[in-house]
Enzyme design. Structure first.
Site, PDB file in Angstrom:
ATOM      1  N   HIS A  58      45.854  40.181  42.431  1.00  0.00           N
ATOM      2  CA  HIS A  58      44.475  40.281  42.940  1.00  0.00           C
ATOM      3  C   HIS A  58      43.618  41.019  41.925  1.00  0.00           C
ATOM      4  O   HIS A  58      43.746  42.232  41.737  1.00  0.00           O
ATOM      5  CB  HIS A  58      44.434  41.023  44.294  1.00  0.00           C
ATOM      6  CG  HIS A  58      43.079  40.990  44.917  1.00  0.00           C
ATOM      7  ND1 HIS A  58      42.803  40.289  46.070  1.00  0.00           N
ATOM      8  CD2 HIS A  58      41.897  41.527  44.538  1.00  0.00           C
ATOM      9  CE1 HIS A  58      41.519  40.420  46.378  1.00  0.00           C
ATOM     10  NE2 HIS A  58      40.943  41.180  45.444  1.00  0.00           N
ATOM     11  N   HIS A  60      39.570  40.796  39.510  1.00  0.00           N
ATOM     12  CA  HIS A  60      38.241  40.193  39.317  1.00  0.00           C
ATOM     13  C   HIS A  60      37.915  40.226  37.826  1.00  0.00           C
ATOM     14  O   HIS A  60      37.312  41.179  37.330  1.00  0.00           O
ATOM     15  CB  HIS A  60      37.173  40.952  40.125  1.00  0.00           C
ATOM     16  CG  HIS A  60      37.378  40.846  41.597  1.00  0.00           C
ATOM     17  ND1 HIS A  60      36.701  39.927  42.384  1.00  0.00           N
ATOM     18  CD2 HIS A  60      38.212  41.510  42.431  1.00  0.00           C
ATOM     19  CE1 HIS A  60      37.111  40.054  43.644  1.00  0.00           C
ATOM     20  NE2 HIS A  60      38.024  41.005  43.693  1.00  0.00           N
ATOM     21  N   GLN A 153      31.567  35.574  47.089  1.00  0.00           N
ATOM     22  CA  GLN A 153      31.329  37.017  47.245  1.00  0.00           C
ATOM     23  C   GLN A 153      30.224  37.344  48.252  1.00  0.00           C
ATOM     24  O   GLN A 153      30.329  38.293  49.013  1.00  0.00           O
ATOM     25  CB  GLN A 153      30.967  37.613  45.873  1.00  0.00           C
ATOM     26  CG  GLN A 153      30.469  39.051  45.884  1.00  0.00           C
ATOM     27  CD  GLN A 153      31.576  40.073  46.064  1.00  0.00           C
ATOM     28  OE1 GLN A 153      32.324  40.349  45.144  1.00  0.00           O
ATOM     29  NE2 GLN A 153      31.683  40.627  47.275  1.00  0.00           N
ATOM     30  N   HIS A 211      39.697  37.511  50.680  1.00  0.00           N
ATOM     31  CA  HIS A 211      39.390  38.902  50.965  1.00  0.00           C
ATOM     32  C   HIS A 211      39.212  38.936  52.481  1.00  0.00           C
ATOM     33  O   HIS A 211      38.291  38.298  53.006  1.00  0.00           O
ATOM     34  CB  HIS A 211      38.090  39.313  50.292  1.00  0.00           C
ATOM     35  CG  HIS A 211      38.201  39.538  48.820  1.00  0.00           C
ATOM     36  ND1 HIS A 211      38.468  38.536  47.934  1.00  0.00           N
ATOM     37  CD2 HIS A 211      38.076  40.680  48.085  1.00  0.00           C
ATOM     38  CE1 HIS A 211      38.508  39.051  46.707  1.00  0.00           C
ATOM     39  NE2 HIS A 211      38.269  40.335  46.767  1.00  0.00           N
ATOM     40  N   GLU A 214      38.266  43.553  54.741  1.00  0.00           N
ATOM     41  CA  GLU A 214      38.192  44.707  53.831  1.00  0.00           C
ATOM     42  C   GLU A 214      37.109  45.635  54.367  1.00  0.00           C
ATOM     43  O   GLU A 214      35.986  45.698  53.865  1.00  0.00           O
ATOM     44  CB  GLU A 214      37.879  44.268  52.392  1.00  0.00           C
ATOM     45  CG  GLU A 214      37.983  45.434  51.406  1.00  0.00           C
ATOM     46  CD  GLU A 214      37.598  45.079  49.983  1.00  0.00           C
ATOM     47  OE1 GLU A 214      37.177  43.927  49.741  1.00  0.00           O
ATOM     48  OE2 GLU A 214      37.708  45.959  49.114  1.00  0.00           O
ATOM     49  N   ASP A 310      42.966  44.768  41.586  1.00  0.00           N
ATOM     50  CA  ASP A 310      41.609  44.471  42.067  1.00  0.00           C
ATOM     51  C   ASP A 310      40.535  44.701  41.004  1.00  0.00           C
ATOM     52  O   ASP A 310      39.831  43.770  40.625  1.00  0.00           O
ATOM     53  CB  ASP A 310      41.311  45.274  43.346  1.00  0.00           C
ATOM     54  CG  ASP A 310      40.206  44.659  44.202  1.00  0.00           C
ATOM     55  OD1 ASP A 310      39.710  43.587  43.833  1.00  0.00           O
ATOM     56  OD2 ASP A 310      39.869  45.246  45.244  1.00  0.00           O
ATOM     57  N   TRP A 316      32.884  48.494  41.228  1.00  0.00           N
ATOM     58  CA  TRP A 316      33.583  49.100  42.357  1.00  0.00           C
ATOM     59  C   TRP A 316      34.503  50.241  41.948  1.00  0.00           C
ATOM     60  O   TRP A 316      34.890  51.061  42.762  1.00  0.00           O
ATOM     61  CB  TRP A 316      34.402  48.030  43.100  1.00  0.00           C
ATOM     62  CG  TRP A 316      33.530  46.989  43.704  1.00  0.00           C
ATOM     63  CD1 TRP A 316      32.930  47.048  44.933  1.00  0.00           C
ATOM     64  CD2 TRP A 316      33.125  45.746  43.118  1.00  0.00           C
ATOM     65  NE1 TRP A 316      32.182  45.922  45.138  1.00  0.00           N
ATOM     66  CE2 TRP A 316      32.285  45.107  44.050  1.00  0.00           C
ATOM     67  CE3 TRP A 316      33.393  45.110  41.911  1.00  0.00           C
ATOM     68  CZ2 TRP A 316      31.698  43.862  43.810  1.00  0.00           C
ATOM     69  CZ3 TRP A 316      32.816  43.876  41.654  1.00  0.00           C
ATOM     70  CH2 TRP A 316      31.973  43.254  42.600  1.00  0.00           C
TER      71      TRP A 316
HETATM   72 FE   FE2 Z   1      38.914  41.906  45.388  1.00  0.00          FE
END
Ligand code: FE2
Length: 428
Positions: A58, A60, A153, A211, A214, A310, A316
């Site tokens: 997982h 990005h 997203q 996702h 979350e 992630d 993030w």
């Molecule tokens: Fe993610």
């Protein structure tokens, strides 16, 4: 028979010591005690651990290494991160995304990662991320397996063009269907998005990785719908629920009903410990919830659980270095997986369990598998996690593709010889 590569005197993840591993034509030819046949290259493993490659299930890649652009995430929350990413999307170019992703792939390879499942945001109408990551996937294919997930997203229904963009991105070659049901406007739209996306995957014979939930909201129960649609459409074993953080906060009775449903649907579960512990519980005062999904309970029900990283240096998360041992280390602590067996399992969560979630073929340390592995400066899997062990050598297709010098520290300290000499030592 002359081998291409033999690594001698290694320890295997199952604890077997003094083993040799031999490679020929890109495959593992043998793993035995004392392989004495000729080889073009012979390495002394010095008793250290050889592991199959780390797998990050997982990530990005379209956002990685963008930290600070156009600004930092001040609140540190998931929602500000999504907002910040929304500011970066229109101003970044395909070339920039390619450059950052390739830089990250180099780092990942050096850190022993052999495969990454990367979500790619399809809510940008120009599909810059898709174009960039498809190019990167092609370029890194000889040494790193990339699997791309079409990720809406901004919401499959909440974003007006997400549906058509998602279909376009699958047509362009993105191979997994993503989703974000908890981010849709209403609970029922979240459920409807799961239904539509799973149907799309079933029609195209694709895997699904959403996702899912979350959030710290215990009423975010979309994983229940994900399991239901998985079974209804016969997608068992091909669907992953990523994050599942709301499960941390759910009512125990409800979870006792939910987990068997996930097991029946053969769902894979992916926790992202570094990000979950950083982003969840942000609305709490004290006590603050951890937010990581119920890893031990999912595992006890026979569900395949893996850990992903992630984010690395993006809207993030400001830290990270492509170290799946950091990820395992954090997951171990947050879930309090402290027995010897549990700690060893955390190593599986970033290797074979992650490979299983991604459906990787020919993965592992067995005769006939691809000759992909990592020599770690550690005596076993638990020590590898404890030390976040140095990757001494990374092997791909039977060839060394990365090397890191052995880490050693020389100490220059004064010592009292009378204490150090056992003959002079007296506890009194
Ligand atoms: Fe993610």
């Amino acid at each position: 028979m002359a081998f291409d590569l033999v690594v001698k005197n290694i320890t295997l993840p199952n604890g077997k010591t003094r083993m040799d591993i031999a490679c020929k034509n890109g495959k593992i030819s043998a793993i035995e005690n004392n392989i004495n046949a000729e080889a073009k290259t012979i390495i002394d493993g010095e008793g250290f651990l050889v592991s199959p490659p780390f797998v990050d299930p997982h990530f990005h890649l379209d956002a990685t290494l963008s930290l600070g652009r156009p600004r930092m995430n001040v609140s540190g929350t998931l929602l500000e991160g999504i907002g910040l990413w929304g500011e970066l999307k229109p101003i970044q170019t395909v070339e920039e995304i390619v450059e950052r992703a390739l830089k990250y792939c180099d780092l990942a390879v050096a850190m022993g990662i052999g495969a990454i499942r990367s979500h790619v945001d399809i809510c940008d109408d120009e599909l810059k991320g898709v174009e960039a990551l498809l190019a990167v996937k092609k370029q890194v294919a000889p040494y790193l397996e990339l699997q791309l997930v079409a990720f809406p997203q901004d919401g499959f229904y909440r974003c007006a063009t997400a549906e058509q963009n998602l279909i376009r991105s699958l047509d362009m070659g993105v191979e997994v269907v993503g989703g974000i049901p908890h981010f849709e406007r209403r609970m029922d739209e979240g459920a409807a998005s799961i239904k539509a996306l799973c149907e799309m995957a079933a029609q195209r014979d694709l895997m699904v990785d959403m996702h899912c939930d979350e959030t710290d909201d215990p009423m975010s129960r979309h994983v229940e719908t994900l399991a239901f649609e998985t079974q209804r459409l016969g997608l068992q074993g091909r669907v992953t629920g990523s994050h599942l953080t709301s499960m941390h906060s759910m009512d125990n009775y409800y979870v006792s009903k939910l987990i068997p449903l996930l097991a029946e649907a053969e769902l894979h579960a992916i926790a992202n410990p570094l990000i979950n512990i950083m982003l969840q519980g942000r609305h709490d005062s004290y006590p603050k919830r951890r937010g990581q999904t119920r890893v031990p309970e999912l595992r006890a029900a026979g569900i395949n659980v893996a850990f992903g990283s992630d984010c690395v240096m993006d809207p993030w998360y400001s830290l990270g270095k492509a170290c799946m041992l950091d990820v395992a280390h954090m997951g171990l602590h947050v879930a309090q997986l402290s027995s010897r067996e549990d700690m060893a399992w955390c190593f599986d969560a970033v290797t074979k369990n992650a490979a299983k979630a991604m459906g990787l073929k020919n993965y592992g340390l067995k005769k006939g598998c691809d000759a992909n592995f990592v020599l770690l400066q550690a005596s076993d899997t638990i020590e590898a996690i404890r030390l976040r062990a140095n990757r001494l050598a990374v092997v791909r297709g039977g060839k060394i593709i990365a090397k890191t010098p052995r880490q050693e520290t020389e100490l220059f300290l004064p010592r009292r010889p009378d204490i150090l000499d056992p003959a002079n030592y007296s506890p009194t």
